[in-house]
Design a protein around this motif. Structure first.
Motif, PDB file in Angstrom:
ATOM      1  N   ASP A  84      53.618  13.019 125.692  1.00  0.00           N
ATOM      2  CA  ASP A  84      53.176  14.407 125.562  1.00  0.00           C
ATOM      3  C   ASP A  84      53.401  14.944 124.150  1.00  0.00           C
ATOM      4  OD1 ASP A  84      52.459  14.382 128.207  1.00  0.00           O
ATOM      5  OD2 ASP A  84      54.363  15.235 128.917  1.00  0.00           O
ATOM      6  N   ASP A  85      54.324  14.353 123.404  1.00  0.00           N
ATOM      7  CA  ASP A  85      54.676  14.871 122.079  1.00  0.00           C
ATOM      8  C   ASP A  85      54.111  14.057 120.927  1.00  0.00           C
ATOM      9  OD1 ASP A  85      56.471  16.952 123.101  1.00  0.00           O
ATOM     10  OD2 ASP A  85      57.753  15.283 123.703  1.00  0.00           O
ATOM     11  N   LEU A  86      53.759  12.789 121.179  1.00  0.00           N
ATOM     12  CA  LEU A  86      53.345  11.899 120.088  1.00  0.00           C
ATOM     13  C   LEU A  86      52.037  11.203 120.460  1.00  0.00           C
ATOM     14  CD1 LEU A  86      56.844  10.272 119.617  1.00  0.00           C
ATOM     15  CD2 LEU A  86      55.801  11.863 118.007  1.00  0.00           C
ATOM     16  N   ARG A  95      53.456   2.975 112.404  1.00  0.00           N
ATOM     17  CA  ARG A  95      54.133   1.791 112.920  1.00  0.00           C
ATOM     18  C   ARG A  95      55.530   2.137 113.412  1.00  0.00           C
ATOM     19  NH1 ARG A  95      53.170  -3.774 110.308  1.00  0.00           N
ATOM     20  NH2 ARG A  95      52.884  -4.270 112.506  1.00  0.00           N
ATOM     21  N   MET A  96      55.543   3.150 114.303  1.00  0.00           N
ATOM     22  CA  MET A  96      56.767   3.622 114.937  1.00  0.00           C
ATOM     23  C   MET A  96      56.556   3.591 116.448  1.00  0.00           C
ATOM     24  SD  MET A  96      57.419   6.989 112.573  1.00  0.00           S
ATOM     25  CE  MET A  96      59.083   7.274 113.177  1.00  0.00           C
ATOM     26  N   MET A  97      57.657   3.506 117.194  1.00  0.00           N
ATOM     27  CA  MET A  97      57.550   3.480 118.639  1.00  0.00           C
ATOM     28  C   MET A  97      58.857   3.982 119.261  1.00  0.00           C
ATOM     29  SD  MET A  97      57.180   0.150 121.137  1.00  0.00           S
ATOM     30  CE  MET A  97      56.058  -0.621 119.995  1.00  0.00           C
ATOM     31  N   PRO A  98      58.791   4.985 120.162  1.00  0.00           N
ATOM     32  CA  PRO A  98      60.011   5.389 120.881  1.00  0.00           C
ATOM     33  C   PRO A  98      60.503   4.234 121.749  1.00  0.00           C
ATOM     34  CG  PRO A  98      58.267   7.033 121.126  1.00  0.00           C
ATOM     35  CD  PRO A  98      57.631   5.831 120.530  1.00  0.00           C
ATOM     36  N   ASP A 115      59.833   4.552 105.240  1.00  0.00           N
ATOM     37  CA  ASP A 115      58.780   5.567 105.331  1.00  0.00           C
ATOM     38  C   ASP A 115      59.387   6.887 105.812  1.00  0.00           C
ATOM     39  OD1 ASP A 115      56.533   7.077 105.682  1.00  0.00           O
ATOM     40  OD2 ASP A 115      55.551   5.723 107.108  1.00  0.00           O
ATOM     41  N   ALA A 116      59.972   7.640 104.874  1.00  0.00           N
ATOM     42  CA  ALA A 116      60.678   8.875 105.218  1.00  0.00           C
ATOM     43  C   ALA A 116      59.737   9.955 105.727  1.00  0.00           C
ATOM     44  CB  ALA A 116      61.444   9.394 104.009  1.00  0.00           C
ATOM     45  N   ALA A 117      58.493   9.988 105.207  1.00  0.00           N
ATOM     46  CA  ALA A 117      57.555  11.034 105.618  1.00  0.00           C
ATOM     47  C   ALA A 117      57.216  10.914 107.102  1.00  0.00           C
ATOM     48  CB  ALA A 117      56.288  10.954 104.771  1.00  0.00           C
ATOM     49  N   SER A 118      56.956   9.688 107.554  1.00  0.00           N
ATOM     50  CA  SER A 118      56.643   9.478 108.972  1.00  0.00           C
ATOM     51  C   SER A 118      57.850   9.789 109.845  1.00  0.00           C
ATOM     52  CB  SER A 118      56.191   8.033 109.206  1.00  0.00           C
ATOM     53  OG  SER A 118      54.969   7.777 108.544  1.00  0.00           O
ATOM     54  N   ALA A 121      58.136  13.522 110.240  1.00  0.00           N
ATOM     55  CA  ALA A 121      57.117  14.019 111.163  1.00  0.00           C
ATOM     56  C   ALA A 121      57.505  13.705 112.609  1.00  0.00           C
ATOM     57  CB  ALA A 121      55.761  13.396 110.823  1.00  0.00           C
ATOM     58  N   PHE A 122      58.085  12.531 112.815  1.00  0.00           N
ATOM     59  CA  PHE A 122      58.529  12.129 114.147  1.00  0.00           C
ATOM     60  C   PHE A 122      59.614  13.087 114.642  1.00  0.00           C
ATOM     61  CE2 PHE A 122      61.000   9.694 117.182  1.00  0.00           C
ATOM     62  CZ  PHE A 122      60.054   8.951 117.866  1.00  0.00           C
ATOM     63  N   ARG A 123      60.600  13.387 113.783  1.00  0.00           N
ATOM     64  CA  ARG A 123      61.677  14.314 114.162  1.00  0.00           C
ATOM     65  C   ARG A 123      61.117  15.700 114.480  1.00  0.00           C
ATOM     66  NH1 ARG A 123      64.649  12.823 109.346  1.00  0.00           N
ATOM     67  NH2 ARG A 123      66.161  11.180 109.771  1.00  0.00           N
ATOM     68  N   LEU A 124      60.196  16.151 113.628  1.00  0.00           N
ATOM     69  CA  LEU A 124      59.627  17.490 113.794  1.00  0.00           C
ATOM     70  C   LEU A 124      58.860  17.595 115.110  1.00  0.00           C
ATOM     71  CD1 LEU A 124      59.206  20.251 112.439  1.00  0.00           C
ATOM     72  CD2 LEU A 124      57.106  19.340 111.431  1.00  0.00           C
ATOM     73  N   ALA A 125      58.108  16.542 115.453  1.00  0.00           N
ATOM     74  CA  ALA A 125      57.314  16.560 116.687  1.00  0.00           C
ATOM     75  C   ALA A 125      58.200  16.607 117.926  1.00  0.00           C
ATOM     76  CB  ALA A 125      56.396  15.335 116.740  1.00  0.00           C
ATOM     77  N   LEU A 126      59.349  15.935 117.887  1.00  0.00           N
ATOM     78  CA  LEU A 126      60.227  15.883 119.053  1.00  0.00           C
ATOM     79  C   LEU A 126      61.267  16.998 119.062  1.00  0.00           C
ATOM     80  CD1 LEU A 126      60.896  12.034 119.422  1.00  0.00           C
ATOM     81  CD2 LEU A 126      59.305  13.454 120.705  1.00  0.00           C
ATOM     82  N   GLY A 127      61.702  17.437 117.868  1.00  0.00           N
ATOM     83  CA  GLY A 127      62.747  18.448 117.785  1.00  0.00           C
ATOM     84  C   GLY A 127      64.074  17.974 118.338  1.00  0.00           C
TER      85      GLY A 127
END
Length: 568
Positions: A84-86, A95-98, A115-118, A121-127
């Motif tokens: 629901d979040d990603l 190239r990331m995966m929970p 890849d710090a930018a990705s 973004a991952f942290r921001l999307a999940l909070g």
């Protein structure tokens, strides 16, 4: 635990770490950094694709440099998380995966933890707090393909590839499918994993509801976790592009070749495609030049076998035939023979279809029947080049056999192969082709039948006593000169051998010199059994006997010997 890899490491710092650890040269570091600046690809991808550092080394070094853990096979989830979040598209590009959850946080696997930018973004999307683990690219691609590529994207677009039975012959569409970065990484990963697993072949077979991928390791097929069935068309198209085949032609078989550097190793792949009911079956024959040792001891010749074989090989003229089914190592034995015979004062020509390995200092000719360049045609031309030794990849017809015979009669040593089950049958096969018996008696020096059997894994094989009844049935009392029990070893299975109980292969040889007794038999047009009986009386050891000797020595198992020599 919320980690921020880039705060503790940059691309430049990481490659310096590789140089200091001895994994990368200074020149390689400069080359990789320059390419990253030019095209922006992840540094790990560049290092692996250039063959500078193996994939596993890059991942482990990244984890050590950044103080992170590696993601193992048990860490990957069985179903997609945080859907629901990603979006799958974002995860695919980054190239990331929970991987899982912990105390309100999320564990994420990353192929490129620099890849710090990705990651932000991952942290921001999940909070939520995030813990990073480093993924092997091939493992990531395999699991991601299983979890996400079958899921419709948020924009409703189709997956990377249509089903292979949709009949899409649009060349540009096929090229686009094969050029998707995930497909490229997936195919590269399949090949790299095969090389790492010591596979001799990769089999890709689209079935009605699945895509089956198997590796042939030590002569036996092993199934691996396959990509999504919907990727079949894209995978086949990618392989065709790499092999320079016609990607739009899916009605006819095609053959090609790929030359690549896989994790720092030069590898040749022979590609064959054949149309089947649900798409195209693709087989890639892996020719790993770095793993092939062209000397008799490495091939499994015993000291006694080497002495007997060299007696024939060192004759100045005549014909030496090596027989056996496809995949029994005949060509490798002939290559080892040529390597031993090769010298500055000897001119050697080969006539092959195909040329499997390039041999330094030897003139190798590729047969091309489609333009009339057959074995017979090439052999005639070679003899005008004044060679000392000629290798003919295979005697397939009477024309080639007659030219080989004439070459040996005029002072040349000729090495070749035949497809027969044992040494004695080679003589009857040549007679059936139409070769003259008196010419065979004058030219054939010896026939060698060959098989490959799997070696027992040194880490897990266990002792086993052969029951007396079985030992007597197999002839062990006559072979060993004593009664039972006979102690051999059997396969068990462990992580080192992938659970098979075997690791590597060795050679069984049946060496049949053409003696005066056999020459007189040939003139009477005998059957193969009569020739084999005469050869045994002259001291020839059968494949079955040679296999039993290796089983008694603990090199292979009794089951393996019976499997390979059951027709003896």
């Amino acid at each position: 635990m919320d980690t921020g890899p880039l705060e503790r490491g940059t691309a430049e710092a990481f490659v310096r770490h590789l140089v200091e650890a001895g994994h990368l040269s200074v020149a390689g570091m400069a080359r990789a950094l320059k390419l990253q600046t030019e095209n922006g690809d992840p540094l790990g991808f560049i290092l692996v694709s250039l063959g500078l550092v193996p994939e596993v080394t890059v991942a482990e070094a990244l984890a050590a440099h950044l103080g992170l853990r590696m993601a193992g096979p048990a860490d990957y989830p069985r179903e997609a998380l945080c859907e629901d979040d990603l979006s799958p598209k974002f995860l695919q590009q980054a190239r990331m995966m929970p991987l899982g959850e912990f105390d309100g946080g999320v564990v994420v696997g990353m192929v490129d933890p620099l890849d710090a930018a990705s990651l932000r973004a991952f942290r921001l999307a999940l909070g939520r707090p995030v813990e990073v683990r480093v993924c092997l690219p091939t493992e990531f691609d395999r699991v991601f393909g299983q979890l996400y590529t079958g899921t419709p994207r948020a924009d409703g677009a189709d997956d990377l590839a249509p089903s292979s039975d949709e009949g899409d012959d649009d060349v540009e569409r096929l090229k686009d499918l094969a050029s998707e970065a995930p497909v490229i990484r997936l195919v590269n990963g399949l090949i790299a994993d095969a090389v790492e697993a010591r596979a001799s072949d990769i089999h890709i077979e689209p079935l009605e509801a699945a895509l089956r991928v198997r590796y042939r390791i030590d002569g036996a097929l092993r199934e691996i976790d396959p990509p999504s069935r919907r990727l079949a068309t894209a995978i086949v198209s990618r392989i065709k592009i790499m092999a320079r085949l016609n990607i739009a032609e899916r009605r006819l078989p095609q053959d090609g070749r790929i030359r690549a550097t896989i994790r720092g190793r030069d590898v040749d792949l022979r590609v064959s495609t054949v149309p089947i009911m649900h798409g195209e079956s693709v087989v890639l024959r892996v020719l790993d030049r770095a793993s092939v040792q062209l000397d008799f001891a490495s091939l499994g010749f015993s000291t006694e076998d080497q002495d007997a074989y060299r007696q024939v090989l060192n004759k100045p003229n005549g014909i030496l035939l090596v027989t056996g089914p496809t995949g029994s190592g005949k060509t490798t034995t002939l290559y080892a023979s040529l390597t031993e015979l090769n010298a500055p004062d000897i001119k050697i020509f080969t006539c092959e279809d195909p040329i499997e390995y390039h041999l330094a200092g030897i003139n190798q000719v590729q047969v091309k029947p489609n333009i009339g360049l057959t074995f017979a045609h090439v052999l005639r031309s070679i003899l005008r080049q004044d060679p000392d030794i000629v290798m003919v990849g295979e005697i397939r017809d009477i024309e080639t056999a007659e030219i080989a015979i004439q070459a040996s009669l005029t002072g040349h040593l000729v090495l070749s192969t035949l497809h027969t089950n044992d040494a004695a049958s080679a003589i009857t096969r040549l007679l059936d082709m139409g070769a003259q018996d008196y010419l065979l008696t004058a030219t054939i020096n010896a026939v060698v039948a060959q098989r490959l059997v799997r070696r027992l894994c040194g880490a897990c094989s266990a002792p086993f006593d052969v029951p007396a009844a079985l030992g007597e049935q197999l002839g062990l009392p006559a072979l060993t000169g004593r009664g039972g029990p006979w102690r051999i070893r059997r396969p068990v299975g462990c992580p080192a051998c992938g659970g098979s109980g075997y690791y590597g292969r060795t050679t069984l040889l049946e060496i049949m010199p053409v003696t005066d007794r056999i020459r007189s038999l040939i003139l009477r047009q005998p059957d193969a059994r009569s020739i084999a009986r005469a050869a045994a009386e002259d001291g020839m050891r059968s494949l079955h006997e040679q296999g039993l000797r290796k089983a008694l020595a603990g090199i292979t198992s009794l089951e393996e010997v019976l499997r390979v020599t059951r027709s003896q």
